[in-house]
Motif scaffolding. Structure first.
Motif, PDB file in Angstrom:
ATOM      1  N   PRO A  39     -23.915  32.873  68.596  1.00  0.00           N
ATOM      2  CA  PRO A  39     -24.861  33.172  67.523  1.00  0.00           C
ATOM      3  C   PRO A  39     -25.771  31.982  67.215  1.00  0.00           C
ATOM      4  N   HIS A  40     -27.036  32.283  66.990  1.00  0.00           N
ATOM      5  CA  HIS A  40     -28.008  31.279  66.574  1.00  0.00           C
ATOM      6  C   HIS A  40     -28.461  31.504  65.132  1.00  0.00           C
ATOM      7  N   VAL A  41     -28.236  32.712  64.627  1.00  0.00           N
ATOM      8  CA  VAL A  41     -28.615  33.059  63.257  1.00  0.00           C
ATOM      9  C   VAL A  41     -27.393  33.652  62.573  1.00  0.00           C
ATOM     10  N   PHE A  42     -27.168  33.231  61.316  1.00  0.00           N
ATOM     11  CA  PHE A  42     -26.014  33.711  60.569  1.00  0.00           C
ATOM     12  C   PHE A  42     -26.496  34.392  59.287  1.00  0.00           C
ATOM     13  N   VAL A  43     -25.953  35.588  59.043  1.00  0.00           N
ATOM     14  CA  VAL A  43     -26.404  36.407  57.915  1.00  0.00           C
ATOM     15  C   VAL A  43     -25.203  36.889  57.118  1.00  0.00           C
ATOM     16  N   ASP A  44     -25.281  36.757  55.803  1.00  0.00           N
ATOM     17  CA  ASP A  44     -24.348  37.432  54.894  1.00  0.00           C
ATOM     18  C   ASP A  44     -25.041  38.687  54.392  1.00  0.00           C
ATOM     19  N   ASP A  66     -28.774  31.853  56.989  1.00  0.00           N
ATOM     20  CA  ASP A  66     -28.274  30.478  57.011  1.00  0.00           C
ATOM     21  C   ASP A  66     -29.426  29.503  56.789  1.00  0.00           C
ATOM     22  N   GLU A  67     -29.075  28.305  56.369  1.00  0.00           N
ATOM     23  CA  GLU A  67     -30.074  27.311  55.958  1.00  0.00           C
ATOM     24  C   GLU A  67     -31.036  26.952  57.086  1.00  0.00           C
ATOM     25  N   MET A  68     -30.525  26.807  58.300  1.00  0.00           N
ATOM     26  CA  MET A  68     -31.394  26.380  59.402  1.00  0.00           C
ATOM     27  C   MET A  68     -32.453  27.441  59.726  1.00  0.00           C
ATOM     28  N   PHE A  69     -32.014  28.703  59.826  1.00  0.00           N
ATOM     29  CA  PHE A  69     -32.974  29.766  60.127  1.00  0.00           C
ATOM     30  C   PHE A  69     -33.966  29.936  58.979  1.00  0.00           C
ATOM     31  N   ALA A  70     -33.457  29.873  57.733  1.00  0.00           N
ATOM     32  CA  ALA A  70     -34.338  30.010  56.574  1.00  0.00           C
ATOM     33  C   ALA A  70     -35.407  28.920  56.567  1.00  0.00           C
ATOM     34  N   THR A  71     -34.996  27.695  56.859  1.00  0.00           N
ATOM     35  CA  THR A  71     -35.955  26.587  56.885  1.00  0.00           C
ATOM     36  C   THR A  71     -37.020  26.808  57.943  1.00  0.00           C
ATOM     37  N   MET A  72     -36.627  27.314  59.096  1.00  0.00           N
ATOM     38  CA  MET A  72     -37.578  27.562  60.177  1.00  0.00           C
ATOM     39  C   MET A  72     -38.584  28.638  59.791  1.00  0.00           C
ATOM     40  N   ILE A  73     -38.095  29.766  59.249  1.00  0.00           N
ATOM     41  CA  ILE A  73     -38.985  30.875  58.893  1.00  0.00           C
ATOM     42  C   ILE A  73     -39.888  30.493  57.717  1.00  0.00           C
ATOM     43  N   LEU A  74     -39.320  29.868  56.704  1.00  0.00           N
ATOM     44  CA  LEU A  74     -40.130  29.474  55.558  1.00  0.00           C
ATOM     45  C   LEU A  74     -41.142  28.403  55.938  1.00  0.00           C
ATOM     46  N   GLY A  75     -40.795  27.577  56.898  1.00  0.00           N
ATOM     47  CA  GLY A  75     -41.757  26.585  57.381  1.00  0.00           C
ATOM     48  C   GLY A  75     -42.980  27.230  57.990  1.00  0.00           C
ATOM     49  N   ASP A  76     -42.803  28.426  58.565  1.00  0.00           N
ATOM     50  CA  ASP A  76     -43.926  29.142  59.163  1.00  0.00           C
ATOM     51  C   ASP A  76     -44.721  29.959  58.155  1.00  0.00           C
ATOM     52  N   PHE A  77     -44.055  30.508  57.123  1.00  0.00           N
ATOM     53  CA  PHE A  77     -44.720  31.483  56.266  1.00  0.00           C
ATOM     54  C   PHE A  77     -44.911  31.040  54.815  1.00  0.00           C
ATOM     55  N   ASP A  78     -44.114  30.107  54.343  1.00  0.00           N
ATOM     56  CA  ASP A  78     -44.337  29.560  52.994  1.00  0.00           C
ATOM     57  C   ASP A  78     -45.353  28.435  53.107  1.00  0.00           C
ATOM     58  N   ALA A  92     -47.170  38.509  55.435  1.00  0.00           N
ATOM     59  CA  ALA A  92     -47.231  37.848  56.736  1.00  0.00           C
ATOM     60  C   ALA A  92     -45.830  37.689  57.323  1.00  0.00           C
ATOM     61  N   LEU A  93     -44.858  37.372  56.467  1.00  0.00           N
ATOM     62  CA  LEU A  93     -43.478  37.229  56.934  1.00  0.00           C
ATOM     63  C   LEU A  93     -42.946  38.580  57.429  1.00  0.00           C
ATOM     64  N   GLU A  94     -43.269  39.645  56.704  1.00  0.00           N
ATOM     65  CA  GLU A  94     -42.820  40.976  57.130  1.00  0.00           C
ATOM     66  C   GLU A  94     -43.329  41.302  58.527  1.00  0.00           C
ATOM     67  N   GLN A  95     -44.614  41.041  58.756  1.00  0.00           N
ATOM     68  CA  GLN A  95     -45.192  41.346  60.064  1.00  0.00           C
ATOM     69  C   GLN A  95     -44.673  40.416  61.157  1.00  0.00           C
ATOM     70  N   GLY A  96     -44.409  39.174  60.788  1.00  0.00           N
ATOM     71  CA  GLY A  96     -44.027  38.192  61.797  1.00  0.00           C
ATOM     72  C   GLY A  96     -42.549  38.051  62.038  1.00  0.00           C
ATOM     73  N   ALA A  97     -41.708  38.460  61.057  1.00  0.00           N
ATOM     74  CA  ALA A  97     -40.274  38.170  61.192  1.00  0.00           C
ATOM     75  C   ALA A  97     -39.377  39.307  60.717  1.00  0.00           C
ATOM     76  N   LEU A 134     -33.537  31.973  52.477  1.00  0.00           N
ATOM     77  CA  LEU A 134     -34.333  33.187  52.656  1.00  0.00           C
ATOM     78  C   LEU A 134     -33.459  34.421  52.502  1.00  0.00           C
ATOM     79  N   VAL A 135     -33.983  35.408  51.753  1.00  0.00           N
ATOM     80  CA  VAL A 135     -33.261  36.646  51.506  1.00  0.00           C
ATOM     81  C   VAL A 135     -34.163  37.829  51.853  1.00  0.00           C
TER      82      VAL A 135
END
Length: 211
Positions: A39-44, A66-78, A92-97, A134-135
């Motif tokens: 696994p590279h992404v972890f989700v609760d 998880d923190e790492m994936f959230a940081t990556m996605i938010l870095g692109d869209f926030d 934009a996040l919806e369309q991209g991720a 990210l939620v």
């Protein structure tokens, strides 16, 4: 120290170790193997089964990343890095991720009275940032409106093993309001087994009927 043995003893020793090696190799080949991928992404994940006056409207999903994936996605869209998502950033996040997950049924498998529900539809998508992570929040319509007794099984998992999903053991009901007789548990569901039937996922199992 030297160890001496006669020829016959040496042959027996060689045969013995060859046998052990063969057994070890056989056990390795026959042992259940999840996958070579990790696994590279972890989700609760938490589920809320939402009722209306007619029956079960659907199931709302909430994913915490998880923190790492959230940081990556938010870095692109926030874009302004304020740990908040404006309507434009959320779109934009919806369309991209998120939209692409449609190709994987949003990692969602649903059986209603044993019948597979496919394709899975996701509406009311809303990404937020909670406690720095990210939620995802979205709704999967079911629209079960008759008065019969139904068993609905919902499991969230990624068969590629790229994403690891941890299901909440305490999923929720909303809007039943005493109108429906309900029972909700989390348990392994053999009907959803995958990877050569070696992996049996946990599913939220809702049994309900109009009173």
């Amino acid at each position: 120290m030297q160890i001496f043995f006669d020829n016959n003893s040496g042959k027996h020793t060689a045969v013995f170790y060859s046998f052990i090696l063969a057994c070890a190799l056989l056990l390795y080949l026959l042992a259940p193997v999840k996958a070579s991928a990790h696994p590279h992404v972890f989700v609760d994940c938490s589920l809320t089964f939402e009722f209306n006056d007619k029956g079960l409207a659907g199931v709302r999903q909430k994913w915490w990343f998880d923190e790492m994936f959230a940081t990556m996605i938010l870095g692109d869209f926030d874009k302004n890095h304020d740990n908040k998502l404006t309507p434009d950033e959320a779109s934009a996040l919806e369309q991209g991720a998120f939209v692409n997950l449609k190709n994987f049924n949003y990692f969602t498998r649903i059986l209603v009275d044993g019948k597979e529900q496919s394709p899975i539809e996701a509406v009311e998508f809303k990404p937020t940032v909670e406690d720095g992570t990210l939620v995802y929040d979205f709704f999967v319509p079911l629209n079960i409106t008759d008065s019969d007794k139904h068993v609905v099984m919902v499991a969230i998992f990624d068969e590629s093993f790229y994403t690891s999903v941890q299901m909440d053991p305490q999923n929720k009901l909303l809007g039943a309001n005493g109108q429906f007789q309900t029972n909700l548990i989390l348990k392994p569901v053999a009907e959803m087994a995958y990877f050569f039937d070696q992996i049996v996922p946990e599913a939220a199992v809702l049994t309900f009927q109009t009173k």
